[in-house]
Write a protein that holds these residues in place. Structure first.
Motif, PDB file in Angstrom:
ATOM      1  N   THR A 119       0.823  -1.204   0.000  1.00  0.00           N
ATOM      2  CA  THR A 119       0.000   0.000   0.000  1.00  0.00           C
ATOM      3  C   THR A 119       0.858   1.254   0.000  1.00  0.00           C
ATOM      4  N   VAL A 120       1.930   1.254   0.779  1.00  0.00           N
ATOM      5  CA  VAL A 120       2.831   2.410   0.797  1.00  0.00           C
ATOM      6  C   VAL A 120       3.480   2.579  -0.570  1.00  0.00           C
ATOM      7  N   ALA A 121       3.903   1.475  -1.181  1.00  0.00           N
ATOM      8  CA  ALA A 121       4.534   1.560  -2.506  1.00  0.00           C
ATOM      9  C   ALA A 121       3.544   2.054  -3.559  1.00  0.00           C
ATOM     10  N   LYS A 122       2.299   1.669  -3.432  1.00  0.00           N
ATOM     11  CA  LYS A 122       1.307   2.021  -4.447  1.00  0.00           C
ATOM     12  C   LYS A 122       0.741   3.421  -4.251  1.00  0.00           C
ATOM     13  N   ASP A 123       0.441   3.807  -3.010  1.00  0.00           N
ATOM     14  CA  ASP A 123      -0.307   5.044  -2.775  1.00  0.00           C
ATOM     15  C   ASP A 123       0.472   6.155  -2.082  1.00  0.00           C
ATOM     16  N   PHE A 124       1.612   5.862  -1.471  1.00  0.00           N
ATOM     17  CA  PHE A 124       2.312   6.874  -0.683  1.00  0.00           C
ATOM     18  C   PHE A 124       3.768   7.050  -1.108  1.00  0.00           C
ATOM     19  N   THR A 125       4.102   6.667  -2.325  1.00  0.00           N
ATOM     20  CA  THR A 125       5.464   6.804  -2.815  1.00  0.00           C
ATOM     21  C   THR A 125       5.480   7.792  -3.961  1.00  0.00           C
ATOM     22  N   GLY A 126       6.466   8.702  -3.924  1.00  0.00           N
ATOM     23  CA  GLY A 126       6.573   9.719  -4.955  1.00  0.00           C
ATOM     24  C   GLY A 126       7.239   9.192  -6.208  1.00  0.00           C
TER      25      GLY A 126
ATOM     26  N   ASP B 207       5.645  -0.008 -11.173  1.00  0.00           N
ATOM     27  CA  ASP B 207       4.395   0.407 -11.818  1.00  0.00           C
ATOM     28  C   ASP B 207       3.915   1.756 -11.297  1.00  0.00           C
ATOM     29  N   THR B 208       4.086   1.992 -10.000  1.00  0.00           N
ATOM     30  CA  THR B 208       3.680   3.273  -9.413  1.00  0.00           C
ATOM     31  C   THR B 208       4.527   4.411  -9.961  1.00  0.00           C
ATOM     32  N   ARG B 209       5.842   4.201 -10.049  1.00  0.00           N
ATOM     33  CA  ARG B 209       6.709   5.247 -10.600  1.00  0.00           C
ATOM     34  C   ARG B 209       6.355   5.549 -12.052  1.00  0.00           C
ATOM     35  N   LEU B 210       6.112   4.506 -12.846  1.00  0.00           N
ATOM     36  CA  LEU B 210       5.738   4.720 -14.243  1.00  0.00           C
ATOM     37  C   LEU B 210       4.423   5.477 -14.360  1.00  0.00           C
ATOM     38  N   LYS B 211       3.472   5.125 -13.514  1.00  0.00           N
ATOM     39  CA  LYS B 211       2.166   5.794 -13.529  1.00  0.00           C
ATOM     40  C   LYS B 211       2.311   7.264 -13.148  1.00  0.00           C
ATOM     41  N   LYS B 212       3.104   7.550 -12.126  1.00  0.00           N
ATOM     42  CA  LYS B 212       3.281   8.935 -11.701  1.00  0.00           C
ATOM     43  C   LYS B 212       4.057   9.745 -12.728  1.00  0.00           C
ATOM     44  N   ARG B 213       5.030   9.114 -13.392  1.00  0.00           N
ATOM     45  CA  ARG B 213       5.750   9.818 -14.461  1.00  0.00           C
ATOM     46  C   ARG B 213       4.808  10.155 -15.604  1.00  0.00           C
ATOM     47  N   GLU B 214       3.919   9.227 -15.938  1.00  0.00           N
ATOM     48  CA  GLU B 214       2.953   9.471 -17.003  1.00  0.00           C
ATOM     49  C   GLU B 214       2.009  10.614 -16.612  1.00  0.00           C
ATOM     50  N   GLU B 215       1.553  10.621 -15.353  1.00  0.00           N
ATOM     51  CA  GLU B 215       0.697  11.714 -14.883  1.00  0.00           C
ATOM     52  C   GLU B 215       1.445  13.037 -14.938  1.00  0.00           C
ATOM     53  N   LEU B 216       2.718  13.026 -14.562  1.00  0.00           N
ATOM     54  CA  LEU B 216       3.526  14.242 -14.604  1.00  0.00           C
ATOM     55  C   LEU B 216       3.691  14.729 -16.039  1.00  0.00           C
TER      56      LEU B 216
END
Length: 160
Positions: free
Chosen positions: A31-38, A98-107
């Motif tokens: 959960t921390v990796a998915k929702d609380f990681t920059g 996957d979280t980092r890729l998703k956040k980069r795409e959002e950015l």
């Protein structure tokens, strides 16, 4: 003690109200990796090393089942070979990637739309990373102390 409704509320309270959240380690890490990681892979939430509440697992097997010993041997082989830990680590790494890729795409989408991100709006107040020039003074003091200590040691050895 506060009993929350879900893990997201518990971890949000841990950040905002400085409370601890107790739960299953693997679920907390995911959960921390998915929702609380920059986007840089940093998370403000620390997960302790110790285990307070161990996860309870059970297999519905009758006590005198003829396959119970083979099942016990298989479970022990998986645990002793470290397959469960390896699976857990791979699952956590995949979630973080996957979280980092998703956040980069959002950015990237926000930049394309011209939306100013939180990173850009607080860029001037962010803490700069340390470089050698930042720690040059303590490094020189350390080297001077080591050099003078070595010289004193050699002087004592020669004079003795």
């Amino acid at each position: 003690m506060y009993v929350g409704t879900n893990i997201i509320d518990g971890l949000t309270n841990a950040l905002t109200m400085r409370r601890a959240h107790v739960g299953d380690r693997q679920f907390l890490e995911l959960t921390v990796a998915k929702d609380f990681t920059g986007i840089d892979g940093f998370s403000p939430i620390y997960i302790g090393r110790g285990i307070i509440v161990s996860s309870i697992t059970a297999w519905p097997v009758p006590h005198d089942a003829p396959y119970k010993h083979q099942l016990d041997r298989g479970i022990m082989a998986i645990a002793e070979a470290g397959l469960y830990e390896q699976w857990r680590k791979e699952m956590l790494e995949n979630t973080m990637r996957d979280t980092r890729l998703k956040k980069r795409e959002e950015l990237r989408i926000d930049k394309d739309l011209g939306v100013k991100t939180a990173i850009e709006s607080h860029e001037a107040t962010d803490v700069l990373p340390l470089t050698v020039s930042h720690i040059q003074g303590p490094l020189i003091i350390l080297l001077t102390g080591l050099f003078s200590g070595a010289m004193i040691f050699m002087t004592e050895k020669i004079s003795a």
